[in-house]
Enzyme design. Sequence first.
Site, PDB file in Angstrom:
ATOM      1  N   LYS A  68     -10.449  14.621  13.332  1.00 15.54           N
ATOM      2  CA  LYS A  68     -10.129  13.234  12.967  1.00 15.54           C
ATOM      3  C   LYS A  68      -8.794  13.196  12.250  1.00 15.54           C
ATOM      4  O   LYS A  68      -8.520  14.052  11.404  1.00 15.54           O
ATOM      5  CB  LYS A  68     -11.229  12.732  12.015  1.00 15.54           C
ATOM      6  N   LYS A  92      -9.540  17.430   3.656  1.00 17.58           N
ATOM      7  CA  LYS A  92      -9.900  16.096   3.149  1.00 17.58           C
ATOM      8  C   LYS A  92     -11.322  15.732   3.575  1.00 17.58           C
ATOM      9  O   LYS A  92     -12.140  15.307   2.761  1.00 17.58           O
ATOM     10  CB  LYS A  92      -8.899  15.079   3.715  1.00 17.58           C
ATOM     11  N   LYS A 104      -4.259  15.560  13.689  1.00 12.87           N
ATOM     12  CA  LYS A 104      -3.200  14.575  13.447  1.00 12.87           C
ATOM     13  C   LYS A 104      -2.361  14.471  14.704  1.00 12.87           C
ATOM     14  O   LYS A 104      -2.337  15.405  15.525  1.00 12.87           O
ATOM     15  CB  LYS A 104      -2.330  15.022  12.280  1.00 12.87           C
ATOM     16  N   THR A 188      -7.631   2.919   2.274  1.00 16.79           N
ATOM     17  CA  THR A 188      -6.896   4.014   1.624  1.00 16.79           C
ATOM     18  C   THR A 188      -6.580   3.615   0.184  1.00 16.79           C
ATOM     19  O   THR A 188      -6.783   4.392  -0.761  1.00 16.79           O
ATOM     20  CB  THR A 188      -5.608   4.340   2.418  1.00 16.79           C
ATOM     21  N   ASN A 219       0.942   0.114   4.131  1.00 12.64           N
ATOM     22  CA  ASN A 219      -0.497  -0.148   4.133  1.00 12.64           C
ATOM     23  C   ASN A 219      -1.149   0.385   2.863  1.00 12.64           C
ATOM     24  O   ASN A 219      -1.899  -0.322   2.187  1.00 12.64           O
ATOM     25  CB  ASN A 219      -1.107   0.486   5.388  1.00 12.64           C
ATOM     26  N   SER A 356     -12.892   5.119   8.164  1.00 12.03           N
ATOM     27  CA  SER A 356     -12.798   5.434   9.601  1.00 12.03           C
ATOM     28  C   SER A 356     -14.118   6.035  10.093  1.00 12.03           C
ATOM     29  O   SER A 356     -14.596   5.743  11.184  1.00 12.03           O
ATOM     30  CB  SER A 356     -11.670   6.430   9.863  1.00 12.03           C
TER      31      SER A 356
HETATM   32  N1  LIG Z   1      -2.779   4.360   6.339  1.00 10.74           N
HETATM   33  C1  LIG Z   1      -3.754   5.176   6.015  1.00 10.74           C
HETATM   34  O1  LIG Z   1      -4.922   4.882   6.255  1.00 10.74           O
HETATM   35  C2  LIG Z   1      -3.462   6.447   5.306  1.00 10.74           C
HETATM   36  C3  LIG Z   1      -2.184   6.804   4.926  1.00 10.74           C
HETATM   37  N2  LIG Z   1      -1.996   7.965   4.236  1.00 10.74           N
HETATM   38  C4  LIG Z   1      -0.665   8.387   3.856  1.00 10.74           C
HETATM   39  O2  LIG Z   1      -0.039   7.417   3.018  1.00 10.74           O
HETATM   40  C5  LIG Z   1       1.366   7.447   3.227  1.00 10.74           C
HETATM   41  C6  LIG Z   1       1.828   6.048   3.563  1.00 10.74           C
HETATM   42  O3  LIG Z   1       1.159   5.640   4.749  1.00 10.74           O
HETATM   43  P1  LIG Z   1       1.008   4.097   5.149  1.00 10.74           P
HETATM   44  O4  LIG Z   1       1.065   3.260   3.927  1.00 10.74           O
HETATM   45  O5  LIG Z   1      -0.131   4.003   6.051  1.00 10.74           O
HETATM   46  O6  LIG Z   1       2.321   3.897   6.006  1.00 10.74           O
HETATM   47  P2  LIG Z   1       3.071   2.549   6.343  1.00 10.74           P
HETATM   48  O7  LIG Z   1       3.786   2.794   7.599  1.00 10.74           O
HETATM   49  O8  LIG Z   1       2.185   1.375   6.258  1.00 10.74           O
HETATM   50  O9  LIG Z   1       4.121   2.432   5.140  1.00 10.74           O
HETATM   51  C7  LIG Z   1       5.030   3.427   4.828  1.00 10.74           C
HETATM   52  C8  LIG Z   1       5.845   2.953   3.630  1.00 10.74           C
HETATM   53  O10 LIG Z   1       6.680   4.006   3.201  1.00 10.74           O
HETATM   54  C9  LIG Z   1       8.003   3.503   3.078  1.00 10.74           C
HETATM   55  N3  LIG Z   1       8.949   4.597   3.283  1.00 10.74           N
HETATM   56  C10 LIG Z   1       9.274   5.225   4.427  1.00 10.74           C
HETATM   57  N4  LIG Z   1      10.178   6.170   4.180  1.00 10.74           N
HETATM   58  C11 LIG Z   1      10.413   6.158   2.863  1.00 10.74           C
HETATM   59  C12 LIG Z   1      11.227   6.891   1.990  1.00 10.74           C
HETATM   60  N5  LIG Z   1      12.021   7.859   2.466  1.00 10.74           N
HETATM   61  N6  LIG Z   1      11.195   6.598   0.670  1.00 10.74           N
HETATM   62  C13 LIG Z   1      10.405   5.623   0.215  1.00 10.74           C
HETATM   63  N7  LIG Z   1       9.599   4.879   0.968  1.00 10.74           N
HETATM   64  C14 LIG Z   1       9.618   5.145   2.280  1.00 10.74           C
HETATM   65  C15 LIG Z   1       8.122   2.436   4.132  1.00 10.74           C
HETATM   66  O11 LIG Z   1       9.194   1.542   3.874  1.00 10.74           O
HETATM   67  C16 LIG Z   1       6.762   1.771   3.966  1.00 10.74           C
HETATM   68  O12 LIG Z   1       6.798   0.885   2.862  1.00 10.74           O
HETATM   69  C17 LIG Z   1       1.610   8.499   4.311  1.00 10.74           C
HETATM   70  O13 LIG Z   1       1.885   9.733   3.716  1.00 10.74           O
HETATM   71  C18 LIG Z   1       0.278   8.552   5.032  1.00 10.74           C
HETATM   72  O14 LIG Z   1       0.081   9.783   5.698  1.00 10.74           O
HETATM   73  C19 LIG Z   1      -3.033   8.755   3.868  1.00 10.74           C
HETATM   74  C20 LIG Z   1      -4.303   8.437   4.193  1.00 10.74           C
HETATM   75  C21 LIG Z   1      -4.626   7.294   5.004  1.00 10.74           C
HETATM   76  O1  LIG Z   2      -8.562   7.298   9.240  1.00 12.43           O
HETATM   77  C1  LIG Z   2      -8.433   8.402   9.719  1.00 12.43           C
HETATM   78  O2  LIG Z   2      -9.150   8.854  10.570  1.00 12.43           O
HETATM   79  C2  LIG Z   2      -7.326   9.334   9.275  1.00 12.43           C
HETATM   80  C3  LIG Z   2      -6.428   8.797   8.230  1.00 12.43           C
HETATM   81  C4  LIG Z   2      -5.318   9.766   8.018  1.00 12.43           C
HETATM   82  O3  LIG Z   2      -4.562  10.041   8.921  1.00 12.43           O
HETATM   83  C5  LIG Z   2      -5.180  10.431   6.739  1.00 12.43           C
HETATM   84  O4  LIG Z   2      -6.109  10.408   5.932  1.00 12.43           O
HETATM   85  O5  LIG Z   2      -4.123  11.042   6.500  1.00 12.43           O
END
Ligand SMILES: NC(=O)C1=CN([C@@H]2O[C@H](COP(=O)(O)OP(=O)(O)OC[C@H]3O[C@@H](n4cnc5c(N)ncnc54)[C@H](O)[C@@H]3O)[C@@H](O)[C@H]2O)C=CC1
Ligand SMILES: O=C(O)CCC(=O)C(=O)O
Length: 428
Positions: A68, A92, A104, A188, A219, A356
């Site tokens: 996953k 995790k 991934k 998250t 997000n 998820s």
């Molecule tokens: N969406 C999810 O369900 C999950 C996300 N994560 C992790 O959380 C982190 C963020 O993911 P999401 O919020 O989903 O992504 P997203 O795509 O919704 O948002 C990413 C954010 O990071 C910012 N960003 C990109 N490059 C940057 C930089 N160099 N410096 C500062 N900000 C920057 C973008 O402008 C945006 O605001 C990632 O590491 C992801 O793997 C972890 C677990 C679950």
């Molecule tokens: O929701 C999922 O299955 C995975 C989320 C994810 O990619 C993460 O936790 O980094």
Amino acid sequence: MSDSLFADAIQRLDLALKYVSISEDAIERLKFPKASLRVSVPVRMDDGSLRIFQGFRVRHDDTRGPTKGGIRYHPNVSLDEVKSLAFWMTFKCAALGIPFGGAKGGITLNPKELSRLELERLSRGYIDAIADFIGPDVDIPAPDVYTNPMIMGWMMDRYSTIRRQYTPAVVTGKPIELGGSLGRNTATATGAFAVINTMIPKFDRRPQDTTVAIQGFGNAGSVLAELLFHAGYKVVAISDSQGAVYDRTGLDIPSIRRYRESNKEMQAVYCQGSVCSIVERNRLTNAELLALDVDILIPAALENQITEANVNDIMAQFIFEVANGPITSSADRILEKKGIRVFPDILVNAGGVTVSYFEWVQNRSGWYWTAEEVDRRLQEKMIEETEKIWKMAQERSISMRSAAYVHALKRLGKSIDAKGTRNYFGRE
Ligand SMILES: NC(=O)C1=CN([C@@H]2O[C@H](COP(=O)(O)OP(=O)(O)OC[C@H]3O[C@@H](n4cnc5c(N)ncnc54)[C@H](O)[C@@H]3O)[C@@H](O)[C@H]2O)C=CC1
Ligand SMILES: O=C(O)CCC(=O)C(=O)O
């Protein structure tokens, strides 16, 4: 391409192995991904030209269940990055006691340069390329950086077309109308908020006296910022890829989120009703945000943000890793020496994969839960596992990261050994 991120990820495993006894076979298995796939995805662009994009999917370990993990669209996506992210997913899921292994995926591109139709063709093409590698009992993708429910909907639809049957459980994080779970989009952040709220009172701190800086306003980061704001924390700085805004008296996070939805840019705004006014506040770089003198620092963007190069600038007392892998292992050791408490990604951001899992269960049973039911189970899981990891960290005087890995390794080791790997190799 070097395997630097993956090699760094393995160092966390090596460190945790000092504190837990699991079989050598189990250790050996966890150091190598089960399978890695690299694909070329041809996309007919709107101007008629053909572009080929590089895509990846890595399944790290499936001993505890189907693998996953999310799918990332970003210019820096590489096999090394996807392997590391898959590795972290295995730990995790085990740390949270979710019956999944880790995987991934990703495509190397800047999604902001593609039209919506090009993105749809790319997402469907990626599923064409990896369809034999995934499946509801094999490997289940989800959203990650720069992917979202709409993209998950296209992917599920394409997979169902290929299999000639409606298969919602092949992807999670889908739109609600296509079998998505209530609460997945905020999971998250909600999970991270539960960890913060469980931990912060243990240090005799109250939200209203606690300042927070958050790197990344997507997000995960933006929803968490709002949850913290409503709970009374003073969120003084937030950023996106373009930079940060800072107000030491605290930012009005709901106004900023609302403004950003329609204007696509980060501004320190204060809205009254539908009227928003931009307030001139300090603009910072992302590097400056990381170095702010705040109580809590939350990296919620990408990996390798705190390294040996900037670790000595960090002034926060607590770091909650919402991003995957934002701190390198060498920086981690320095933070520990400095007494800065780090709460690790494999715990803090696990709310996403937890819901998820709930989505997958709902898809398979055809029985959909209320938002309250999802939230109750998510809170229960996050708080229970946080407390267990905290207890272990206290009892053994080890970091929360090592405790989380030990906690996960115990579950992984038992499962790997129960499969009879030792017998298979004739070492018993
Ligand atoms: N969406 C999810 O369900 C999950 C996300 N994560 C992790 O959380 C982190 C963020 O993911 P999401 O919020 O989903 O992504 P997203 O795509 O919704 O948002 C990413 C954010 O990071 C910012 N960003 C990109 N490059 C940057 C930089 N160099 N410096 C500062 N900000 C920057 C973008 O402008 C945006 O605001 C990632 O590491 C992801 O793997 C972890 C677990 C679950
Ligand atoms: O929701 C999922 O299955 C995975 C989320 C994810 O990619 C993460 O936790 O980094």
